[in-house]
Design an enzyme around this catalytic site. Structure first.
Site, short mmCIF file in Angstrom:
data_model
loop_
_atom_site.label_atom_id
_atom_site.label_comp_id
_atom_site.label_asym_id
_atom_site.label_seq_id
_atom_site.Cartn_x
_atom_site.Cartn_y
_atom_site.Cartn_z
N ASP A 1 0.80 -1.17 -0.03
CA ASP A 1 -0.20 -0.01 0.01
C ASP A 1 0.94 1.25 0.17
OD1 ASP A 1 0.33 1.09 3.12
OD2 ASP A 1 0.18 -0.94 2.72
N ASP B 1 0.58 3.56 2.50
CA ASP B 1 0.28 4.20 3.67
C ASP B 1 -0.59 5.15 3.79
OD1 ASP B 1 1.21 3.78 6.60
OD2 ASP B 1 2.23 5.77 6.34
#
Length: 271
Positions: free
Chosen positions: A209, A211
């Site tokens: 991802d 974050d």
């Protein structure tokens, strides 16, 4: 009769619960309590490899509750000298994308309150952790990832946060400004404990991802637990391929300095 032994080990990250199909299962206890779960032993190219899911069966241990000391101790009791500890991580830079693999070379510890040493006294040992990742195992990971199914980056700093919550935008921005490449919740104290036991340790962080998002792209949403688990699970077959290649590339004998780090001192065992 002597029990089973293993040369190498892999500690699996979020949702990564098996390295091989044909395994022998071993249950151990340690002076630090039981490890996260049963340890799987498998033959990989003629070498016995131990596999331990970091979060245990069913992902029952959150990052701050993982029995790190028991895990590393149990592996050493099996004879393991070298450990690969792949993990999930969030990207702090727009050029490290979900699905990328970062072979870490530095770490910043922002955890607190975790049992993070074997040397509780009366034996005192200040182990150097200037370079937390074994150079030989890093080379093996890079060899396993070369021309593999995942884009790989040689080097990167992981900032390890306490969890189990994700970072705020301000925290994420601060970590990025301080030079961190990815963010994770489990690399510490795992890497430090391995060094205290004289074990070689290295990690490849699978980016799951961005974050808290990407500053110049407001369309990228902050991370969710579902996103992390889904991305990691989708890439487990590719990560397994990299790890099997890395295990094959690990030299037969160690020529690094990891084994000398404890200076011959044995940790105090709780009574």
């Amino acid at each position: 009769m002597p029990g089973p032994t293993a040369e190498l080990a892999v500690i699996g990250g979020s949702g990564f619960t098996a390295l091989h199909d044909d395994v022998e299962t071993v249950e151990l206890d340690t002076p630090w309590g039981p490890p996260s779960g049963p340890i799987q032993l498998a033959d990989v190219d003629g070498r016995t490899v131990a596999f331990l899911p970091r979060h245990g069966p069913g992902h029952r241990f959150p990052p701050h509750r993982v029995p790190y000391r028991a895990n590393l101790w149990a592996l050493r009791e099996l004879g393991v000298a070298r450990v690969l500890g792949p993990c999930a991580a969030g990207s702090l830079h727009p050029d490290r994308h979900p699905g990328d693999l970062v072979v870490l070379d530095q770490a910043v510890d922002r955890t607190w309150g975790r049992p993070d040493t074997y040397f509780e006294g009366p034996t005192v040992n200040h182990v150097s952790l200037a370079d937390p990742y074994c150079p030989e195992l890093r080379s093996a990971l890079l060899a396993g990832a070369a021309d593999g199914p995942l884009p790989v980056h040689d080097g990167g700093t992981v900032v390890v946060i306490q969890g189990p919550r994700f970072a705020t935008r301000a925290e994420s921005r601060l970590h990025r400004e301080q030079g961190a490449t990815v963010i994770n919740m489990t690399q510490m104290p795992e890497a430090a404990l391995a060094r205290e036991l004289g074990l070689c340790y290295a990690s490849a962080a699978l980016v799951t991802d961005y974050d808290t998002g990407v500053d110049d792209d407001p369309g990228v949403a902050p991370v969710t637990q579902a996103e992390v688990f889904a991305t990691f699970e989708a890439n487990i077959p590719k990560l397994r391929q990299v790890l099997l290649g890395a295990l094959a590339a690990v030299p037969a004998t160690r020529s690094c300095a990891c084994a000398a780090a404890p200076g011959g001192l044995e940790p105090d065992v709780p009574t």
